[in-house]
Structure formats: structure tokens, C-alpha cells
Design a protein around this motif. Structure first.
Motif, PDB file in Angstrom:
ATOM      1  N   ALA A   1       8.449   4.888  -5.627  1.00 34.73           N
ATOM      2  CA  ALA A   1       9.672   4.830  -6.435  1.00 34.73           C
ATOM      3  C   ALA A   1       9.615   3.713  -7.463  1.00 34.73           C
ATOM      4  O   ALA A   1      10.027   3.880  -8.603  1.00 34.73           O
ATOM      5  N   LEU A   2       9.090   2.569  -7.064  1.00 35.41           N
ATOM      6  CA  LEU A   2       9.087   1.407  -7.947  1.00 35.41           C
ATOM      7  C   LEU A   2       7.731   1.160  -8.590  1.00 35.41           C
ATOM      8  O   LEU A   2       7.540   0.143  -9.258  1.00 35.41           O
ATOM      9  N   ASP A   3       6.778   2.073  -8.378  1.00 31.73           N
ATOM     10  CA  ASP A   3       5.454   2.007  -8.978  1.00 31.73           C
ATOM     11  C   ASP A   3       4.787   0.649  -8.723  1.00 31.73           C
ATOM     12  O   ASP A   3       4.355  -0.042  -9.645  1.00 31.73           O
ATOM     13  N   ILE A   4       4.715   0.276  -7.445  1.00 32.03           N
ATOM     14  CA  ILE A   4       4.115  -0.999  -7.050  1.00 32.03           C
ATOM     15  C   ILE A   4       2.622  -0.790  -6.842  1.00 32.03           C
ATOM     16  O   ILE A   4       2.216   0.107  -6.110  1.00 32.03           O
ATOM     17  N   LYS A   5       1.807  -1.611  -7.476  1.00 28.68           N
ATOM     18  CA  LYS A   5       0.345  -1.510  -7.382  1.00 28.68           C
ATOM     19  C   LYS A   5      -0.137  -2.085  -6.046  1.00 28.68           C
ATOM     20  O   LYS A   5       0.534  -2.900  -5.410  1.00 28.68           O
ATOM     21  N   ASN A   6      -1.344  -1.663  -5.629  1.00 32.31           N
ATOM     22  CA  ASN A   6      -1.909  -2.113  -4.347  1.00 32.31           C
ATOM     23  C   ASN A   6      -2.029  -3.631  -4.280  1.00 32.31           C
ATOM     24  O   ASN A   6      -1.699  -4.239  -3.265  1.00 32.31           O
ATOM     25  N   ILE A   7      -2.532  -4.243  -5.351  1.00 30.68           N
ATOM     26  CA  ILE A   7      -2.718  -5.702  -5.348  1.00 30.68           C
ATOM     27  C   ILE A   7      -1.363  -6.411  -5.277  1.00 30.68           C
ATOM     28  O   ILE A   7      -1.243  -7.460  -4.651  1.00 30.68           O
ATOM     29  N   ASP A   8      -0.336  -5.806  -5.892  1.00 32.90           N
ATOM     30  CA  ASP A   8       1.006  -6.373  -5.799  1.00 32.90           C
ATOM     31  C   ASP A   8       1.545  -6.256  -4.381  1.00 32.90           C
ATOM     32  O   ASP A   8       2.274  -7.137  -3.916  1.00 32.90           O
ATOM     33  N   MET A   9       1.193  -5.177  -3.688  1.00 29.64           N
ATOM     34  CA  MET A   9       1.613  -5.006  -2.287  1.00 29.64           C
ATOM     35  C   MET A   9       1.066  -6.155  -1.438  1.00 29.64           C
ATOM     36  O   MET A   9       1.787  -6.717  -0.614  1.00 29.64           O
ATOM     37  N   VAL A  10      -0.192  -6.507  -1.656  1.00 37.51           N
ATOM     38  CA  VAL A  10      -0.808  -7.622  -0.921  1.00 37.51           C
ATOM     39  C   VAL A  10      -0.055  -8.905  -1.228  1.00 37.51           C
ATOM     40  O   VAL A  10       0.271  -9.689  -0.322  1.00 37.51           O
ATOM     41  N   ASP A  11       0.245  -9.143  -2.516  1.00 32.71           N
ATOM     42  CA  ASP A  11       0.977 -10.349  -2.920  1.00 32.71           C
ATOM     43  C   ASP A  11       2.378 -10.386  -2.319  1.00 32.71           C
ATOM     44  O   ASP A  11       2.852 -11.433  -1.892  1.00 32.71           O
ATOM     45  N   ILE A  12       3.036  -9.242  -2.293  1.00 26.84           N
ATOM     46  CA  ILE A  12       4.400  -9.170  -1.749  1.00 26.84           C
ATOM     47  C   ILE A  12       4.396  -9.486  -0.259  1.00 26.84           C
ATOM     48  O   ILE A  12       5.241 -10.243   0.222  1.00 26.84           O
TER      49      ILE A  12
ATOM     50  N   LEU B   1       4.009 -13.209   0.054  1.00 29.69           N
ATOM     51  CA  LEU B   1       5.268 -13.903  -0.240  1.00 29.69           C
ATOM     52  C   LEU B   1       6.242 -13.804   0.929  1.00 29.69           C
ATOM     53  O   LEU B   1       7.082 -14.685   1.121  1.00 29.69           O
ATOM     54  N   GLY B   2       6.143 -12.735   1.702  1.00 27.42           N
ATOM     55  CA  GLY B   2       6.993 -12.547   2.883  1.00 27.42           C
ATOM     56  C   GLY B   2       6.465 -13.252   4.119  1.00 27.42           C
ATOM     57  O   GLY B   2       7.055 -13.150   5.196  1.00 27.42           O
ATOM     58  N   GLY B   3       5.333 -13.951   3.989  1.00 35.94           N
ATOM     59  CA  GLY B   3       4.794 -14.721   5.110  1.00 35.94           C
ATOM     60  C   GLY B   3       3.795 -13.981   5.958  1.00 35.94           C
ATOM     61  O   GLY B   3       3.499 -14.392   7.083  1.00 35.94           O
ATOM     62  N   MET B   4       3.231 -12.890   5.448  1.00 34.58           N
ATOM     63  CA  MET B   4       2.266 -12.104   6.205  1.00 34.58           C
ATOM     64  C   MET B   4       1.027 -11.869   5.348  1.00 34.58           C
ATOM     65  O   MET B   4       1.134 -11.355   4.237  1.00 34.58           O
ATOM     66  N   ASN B   5      -0.116 -12.273   5.861  1.00 30.74           N
ATOM     67  CA  ASN B   5      -1.364 -12.086   5.125  1.00 30.74           C
ATOM     68  C   ASN B   5      -2.010 -10.764   5.538  1.00 30.74           C
ATOM     69  O   ASN B   5      -2.331 -10.558   6.696  1.00 30.74           O
ATOM     70  N   VAL B   6      -2.164  -9.875   4.557  1.00 33.81           N
ATOM     71  CA  VAL B   6      -2.831  -8.604   4.772  1.00 33.81           C
ATOM     72  C   VAL B   6      -3.840  -8.400   3.652  1.00 33.81           C
ATOM     73  O   VAL B   6      -3.706  -8.971   2.569  1.00 33.81           O
ATOM     74  N   THR B   7      -4.840  -7.583   3.928  1.00 33.97           N
ATOM     75  CA  THR B   7      -5.852  -7.282   2.916  1.00 33.97           C
ATOM     76  C   THR B   7      -5.470  -5.989   2.192  1.00 33.97           C
ATOM     77  O   THR B   7      -4.604  -5.242   2.649  1.00 33.97           O
ATOM     78  N   LYS B   8      -6.160  -5.726   1.094  1.00 39.25           N
ATOM     79  CA  LYS B   8      -5.917  -4.497   0.344  1.00 39.25           C
ATOM     80  C   LYS B   8      -6.232  -3.274   1.206  1.00 39.25           C
ATOM     81  O   LYS B   8      -5.520  -2.274   1.167  1.00 39.25           O
TER      82      LYS B   8
ATOM     83  N   GLU C   1      -5.974  -3.065   4.493  1.00 38.83           N
ATOM     84  CA  GLU C   1      -4.886  -2.895   5.463  1.00 38.83           C
ATOM     85  C   GLU C   1      -3.679  -2.220   4.806  1.00 38.83           C
ATOM     86  O   GLU C   1      -3.048  -1.353   5.407  1.00 38.83           O
ATOM     87  N   VAL C   2      -3.386  -2.613   3.560  1.00 40.99           N
ATOM     88  CA  VAL C   2      -2.281  -1.983   2.831  1.00 40.99           C
ATOM     89  C   VAL C   2      -2.563  -0.500   2.637  1.00 40.99           C
ATOM     90  O   VAL C   2      -1.698   0.352   2.865  1.00 40.99           O
ATOM     91  N   LEU C   3      -3.782  -0.174   2.220  1.00 40.37           N
ATOM     92  CA  LEU C   3      -4.144   1.229   2.025  1.00 40.37           C
ATOM     93  C   LEU C   3      -4.040   2.015   3.332  1.00 40.37           C
ATOM     94  O   LEU C   3      -3.638   3.183   3.335  1.00 40.37           O
ATOM     95  N   ASN C   4      -4.383   1.374   4.452  1.00 42.34           N
ATOM     96  CA  ASN C   4      -4.285   2.034   5.755  1.00 42.34           C
ATOM     97  C   ASN C   4      -2.828   2.197   6.209  1.00 42.34           C
ATOM     98  O   ASN C   4      -2.520   3.068   7.010  1.00 42.34           O
ATOM     99  N   MET C   5      -1.931   1.341   5.694  1.00 38.78           N
ATOM    100  CA  MET C   5      -0.504   1.505   5.981  1.00 38.78           C
ATOM    101  C   MET C   5       0.072   2.681   5.194  1.00 38.78           C
ATOM    102  O   MET C   5       1.051   3.284   5.605  1.00 38.78           O
ATOM    103  N   LEU C   6      -0.548   2.981   4.053  1.00 38.61           N
ATOM    104  CA  LEU C   6      -0.020   3.998   3.145  1.00 38.61           C
ATOM    105  C   LEU C   6      -0.594   5.390   3.397  1.00 38.61           C
ATOM    106  O   LEU C   6      -0.365   6.300   2.604  1.00 38.61           O
ATOM    107  N   ILE C   7      -1.312   5.552   4.495  1.00 37.06           N
ATOM    108  CA  ILE C   7      -1.837   6.869   4.859  1.00 37.06           C
ATOM    109  C   ILE C   7      -0.679   7.726   5.363  1.00 37.06           C
ATOM    110  O   ILE C   7       0.067   7.308   6.249  1.00 37.06           O
TER     111      ILE C   7
END
Length: 164
Positions: free
Chosen positions: A13-24, A27-34, A36-42
Motif C-alpha cells: 500500500a505504501l510502496d515501502i522498499k526492502n532496504i527501507d523495511m530493514v531500516d524501519i 528504528l523499532g529496535g529489532m535488527n533483521v537482514t534483508k 529475513e524481511v524477504l522471508n517474512m513477505l512470503i
């Protein structure tokens, strides 16, 4: 609707890029890799088994993402002395749908009328009082849990507004 669905739909909906997902997340206090983000988006349907690398998003992870999203959109929060405050503590106790509405409303600086408009665009008509009940704290006597239909319509409305 699962937390993974919420993350997938919000990202679209908000057109958030993968690298921005990692940064977000950071910022929320959780370190994840790109990865891991891609695996969350399956996308996993209910009737099929999740792949081995699939990462299931729990309430704490979703809350960390939404807290980071607020910081990403509005900048870091400052305390009374003007120092930058650390990440907001994550409890993971609130309903994912209520958390979604509250924190996206804050991040995008939406008014209650804006939320009503987004829900209307998404296909549901609600009163300002119902929105107020959904946005209340969990222990409040007028608190109302947000259903999946409201959350889907809210995300659909966001998609229509930000993606046309």
C-alpha cells in the motif's frame, strides 16, 4: 488475517522498499537482514504448508515494525531535555489490527476523519465513535477490538490513496 499478511499489504500500500523495511525494523529496535524481511513477505495460503525459510511475524515483531515506521515517517522522538529518545518498548500484547490502525494513523499523521475516509474507500462505513473505540487503550471500558474486515478495508483504502 495474519501479521505476515498485514506486513505484506502495508508494504504494498505504501510502496515501502526492502532496504527501507530493514531500516524501519532497526528504528523499532529489532535488527533483521534483508533476507529475513524477504522471508517474512512470503505469501502462504491457509491450505498449504509454509516453506522452510518462512519467517512468521509475531505481535512483538509487528509492533517493532510499526514503531519504527512512526520514527521513519516523523523522525526520532525527543524527550523534555531535547535528547533523542530510544526505541519505544515493545509489549506485543495489543491486537495486531488495533495496533495497525493506531500506529499507521500516527505515522501518516491522519485525523479520525482521514481514517473514516480510508475505511469508506476500502468498502466499509463506520461512525467516528467506532473509530474512537478501536483507537482506545486495551484496558479502557469503551475499547473495541478491530476485526479483520476493518483492517483489510483500511489497508485497501491506503492502497487506493497512495497507489491510485
Amino acid at each position: 488475517m495474519t501479521n505476515n499478511d498485514i506486513l505484506i499489504r502495508l508494504r504494498y500500500a505504501l510502496d515501502i522498499k526492502n532496504i527501507d523495511m530493514v531500516d524501519i525494523f532497526k528504528l523499532g529496535g529489532m535488527n533483521v537482514t534483508k533476507e529475513e524481511v524477504l522471508n517474512m513477505l512470503i505469501k502462504v495460503r491457509e491450505d498449504e504448508e509454509a516453506p522452510e525459510n518462512f519467517v512468521k511475524v509475531n505481535n512483538k515483531m509487528l509492533e517493532a515494525f510499526l514503531n519504527g515506521f512512526i520514527t521513519f515517517k516523523r523522525g526520532p522522538q525527543k524527550d523534555k531535555e531535547g535528547n533523542v529518545a530510544g526505541p519505544v518498548p515493545v509489549t506485543g500484547k495489543e491486537s495486531a489490527n488495533n495496533m495497525l490502525l493506531k500506529k499507521v494513523k500516527i505515522a501518516l499523521q491522519l485525523t479520525s476523519e482521514d481514517v473514516l475516509d480510508l475505511l469508506y474507500e476500502g468498502g466499509v462505513t463506520v461512525s467516528k465513535g467506532e473509530i474512537g473505540a478501536i483507537l482506545r487503550n486495551t484496558g479502557h471500558k469503551n475499547y473495541k477490538e478491530c476485526g479483520d474486515r476493518f483492517a483489510r478495508c483500511f489497508l485497501k483504502g491506503l492502497t487506493m490513496k497512495y497507489r491510485g
